[in-house]
Design a protein around this motif. Structure first.
Motif, mmCIF file in Angstrom:
data_model
loop_
_atom_site.group_PDB
_atom_site.id
_atom_site.type_symbol
_atom_site.label_atom_id
_atom_site.label_comp_id
_atom_site.label_asym_id
_atom_site.label_seq_id
_atom_site.Cartn_x
_atom_site.Cartn_y
_atom_site.Cartn_z
ATOM 1 N N ARG A 154 0.834 -1.209 0.000
ATOM 2 C CA ARG A 154 0.000 0.000 0.000
ATOM 3 C C ARG A 154 0.867 1.256 0.000
ATOM 4 O O ARG A 154 0.580 2.217 -0.709
ATOM 5 C CB ARG A 154 -0.918 0.007 1.212
ATOM 6 N N VAL A 165 2.440 1.699 -3.516
ATOM 7 C CA VAL A 165 1.470 2.210 -4.494
ATOM 8 C C VAL A 165 1.164 3.680 -4.228
ATOM 9 O O VAL A 165 1.085 4.485 -5.163
ATOM 10 C CB VAL A 165 0.180 1.357 -4.477
ATOM 11 N N ALA A 166 1.029 4.056 -2.967
ATOM 12 C CA ALA A 166 0.753 5.455 -2.627
ATOM 13 C C ALA A 166 1.922 6.346 -3.040
ATOM 14 O O ALA A 166 1.716 7.447 -3.573
ATOM 15 C CB ALA A 166 0.478 5.591 -1.131
ATOM 16 N N ARG A 195 4.051 5.766 -5.447
ATOM 17 C CA ARG A 195 4.029 5.838 -6.909
ATOM 18 C C ARG A 195 2.970 6.817 -7.388
ATOM 19 O O ARG A 195 3.217 7.643 -8.271
ATOM 20 C CB ARG A 195 3.754 4.449 -7.495
ATOM 21 N N ASP A 196 1.769 6.761 -6.787
ATOM 22 C CA ASP A 196 0.688 7.671 -7.168
ATOM 23 C C ASP A 196 1.048 9.124 -6.885
ATOM 24 O O ASP A 196 0.793 10.009 -7.710
ATOM 25 C CB ASP A 196 -0.603 7.305 -6.431
ATOM 26 N N CYS A 197 1.644 9.380 -5.732
ATOM 27 C CA CYS A 197 2.043 10.751 -5.382
ATOM 28 C C CYS A 197 3.132 11.252 -6.317
ATOM 29 O O CYS A 197 3.080 12.399 -6.783
ATOM 30 C CB CYS A 197 2.517 10.814 -3.932
ATOM 31 N N ALA A 255 3.757 10.299 -9.389
ATOM 32 C CA ALA A 255 3.205 10.516 -10.724
ATOM 33 C C ALA A 255 2.378 11.801 -10.772
ATOM 34 O O ALA A 255 2.452 12.554 -11.748
ATOM 35 C CB ALA A 255 2.344 9.319 -11.136
ATOM 36 N N ALA A 256 1.616 12.069 -9.724
ATOM 37 C CA ALA A 256 0.794 13.281 -9.692
ATOM 38 C C ALA A 256 1.666 14.527 -9.657
ATOM 39 O O ALA A 256 1.436 15.476 -10.410
ATOM 40 C CB ALA A 256 -0.137 13.253 -8.479
ATOM 41 N N PRO A 274 -1.514 15.237 -5.476
ATOM 42 C CA PRO A 274 -1.812 13.829 -5.158
ATOM 43 C C PRO A 274 -3.120 13.703 -4.389
ATOM 44 O O PRO A 274 -3.560 14.647 -3.720
ATOM 45 C CB PRO A 274 -0.644 13.395 -4.273
ATOM 46 N N GLY A 275 -3.740 12.552 -4.477
ATOM 47 C CA GLY A 275 -4.979 12.292 -3.762
ATOM 48 C C GLY A 275 -4.770 12.247 -2.257
ATOM 49 O O GLY A 275 -3.695 11.880 -1.773
ATOM 50 N N SER A 317 -3.747 8.791 -0.792
ATOM 51 C CA SER A 317 -2.343 8.443 -1.010
ATOM 52 C C SER A 317 -1.444 9.212 -0.044
ATOM 53 O O SER A 317 -0.485 8.655 0.495
ATOM 54 C CB SER A 317 -1.931 8.758 -2.453
#
Length: 66
Positions: free
Chosen positions: A27, A30-31, A33-35, A37-38, A45-46, A49
């Motif tokens: 988790r 993935v968080a 990676r998401d941050c 990328a954003a 970022p969300g 995340s």
């Protein structure tokens, strides 16, 4: 020779289940990676995340990245 057979309650509740450790690690990965990328795309970022990584979303909104 005597074999040790764990009790059902003992086997079903280990102190640190390996699955939850691995799940927590995935988790966080993935968080991150998401941050990344954003931010790279110039987006925010969300919140989920950010929380997963231990970052306060309100505090992150005040950060000037560019």
């Amino acid at each position: 020779m005597t074999a040790y057979i764990p009790d059902v309650s003992e086997a079903s509740r280990p102190e640190t289940p390996a699955g939850s450790i691995v799940l927590g690690y995935l988790r966080a990965l993935v968080a991150a990676r998401d941050c990344a990328a954003a931010v790279e795309a110039g987006r925010r970022p969300g919140d989920e995340s950010l929380r997963t990584l231990g970052i306060d979303p309100v505090a992150f909104a005040e950060v000037k990245l560019f």
